[in-house]
Structures are given as C-alpha cells and as structure tokens.
Design a protein around this motif. Structure first.
Motif: not given
Length: 181
Positions: A129-138, A152-160, A165-175
C-alpha cells in the motif's frame, strides 16, 4: 525483439481549477506521451514532462533506435546520450528527459513481453500500500468550479478531498480561528 517505431505526442491536461503558486496561476500541464512499438506489435508507453521533448524524440532519438533490440536499454542510452554515459558532461536536460521517456517505454515493453509487472522486473515490491495525499493550494475559478481563496475554503476543500479520495493527510474539520486581543 526489434523496435519498429517511436512516436512522441504532446498533450494538454487542464486542471479543473487553476492553482496559485510562486509563478502565478497554473491551469494545466503539457507532458509528452511516448509510444515505442516493436516489430511484434507490442507498444510500450513512457512520459516526458515537457513538450520540448517531442521534437527531440521524433526528429533525433527515434531514428537512432529503430531496428535496435528493445531490451537493450543500456545500448539505447549509449546511442541517445553518448556523452552522458561517457563523461557525464551533457547539459541538455531536455534531451535527457526525452530519453528518460523512451527508457520508461522500453521498461514497459519488457514487462509486457515477459508478462510481469514492472515492479517485479525492478527487484520486487517494497510495500503493498502507498499512502495517497492530494496537492492543494489556493485555486482560482475554473469551468464550473469555484476556487478557494480563504483558509476556511482551503480547509473545506481538503476535507472534501479526504472524503472523496481517502487522502492520508490529517484533515478532520475546518480549523477555528482565534481573534487576537
């Protein structure tokens, strides 16, 4: 197994919304897809990261490789990058990237011809298995997609992305933001 032909085709991949980075907005990528075909009809695929590689492959390197053994990757490197293998003094990075795409296609051919996954030819699997994460930016606005311009919009996008996609980055909720006093 002899090489019958090599074709490099530039393509354009548009992002659903352009993202902001140090050089401005990036709205897509333009890689080159390389096809190496053998006399038996097998086709190996490779990719170069720049459209400039297409002309080098189509106009120079392909002519040097047609008729050669598709499994002789070291020989292919020697005729395509003779100075690189000898004294490592070539400074044409586009030519090196162009050959890298051909080499990728030659490895793909080996796997297809020998009916083995490429990882096996390269020494075996290291992990299953290879962990997957998305690259994100504004991101700016795209076709039918509203970009993100606030934290806030970036955080919502990361949660989405995590939910979709089940990314492995640690995202739980909007900061939450705290106001300074």
């Amino acid at each position: 197994m002899k090489i019958r032909g090599i074709k490099a085709t530039p393509i354009n991949l548009r992002l659903e919304a352009p993202y902001a980075w140090v050089f401005g907005e990036l709205d897509g990528f333009s890689p080159v897809i390389v096809e190496v075909e053998t006399e038996e009809g097998l086709v190996g695929l490779g990719e170069a990261p720049t459209p400039a590689a297409a002309a080098i492959i189509n106009d120079v390197l392909a002519q040097r490789l047609v008729g050669r053994d598709a499994f002789d990757i070291a020989g292919a490197e020697h005729v395509c990058l003779p100075f690189w293998t000898g004294v490592q003094s070539i400074n044409d990075r586009t030519r090196i990237m162009a050959f890298g795409a051909i080499e990728m296609a030659l490895w793909d051919l080996r796997g297809k011809a020998w009916n083995q996954p490429l990882y096996q030819l390269l020494g075996g699997a290291v992990r299953k298995d290879i962990p997957f994460t998305d690259y994100f930016s504004l991101r700016g606005d795209g076709d039918g997609v509203k970009g993100e311009t606030t934290p806030e919009e970036v955080a919502d996008y990361c949660v989405e992305l995590h939910e979709r996609h089940g990314t492995s980055s640690k995202v739980s909720s909007r900061p939450t933001t705290q106001k300074s006093r």
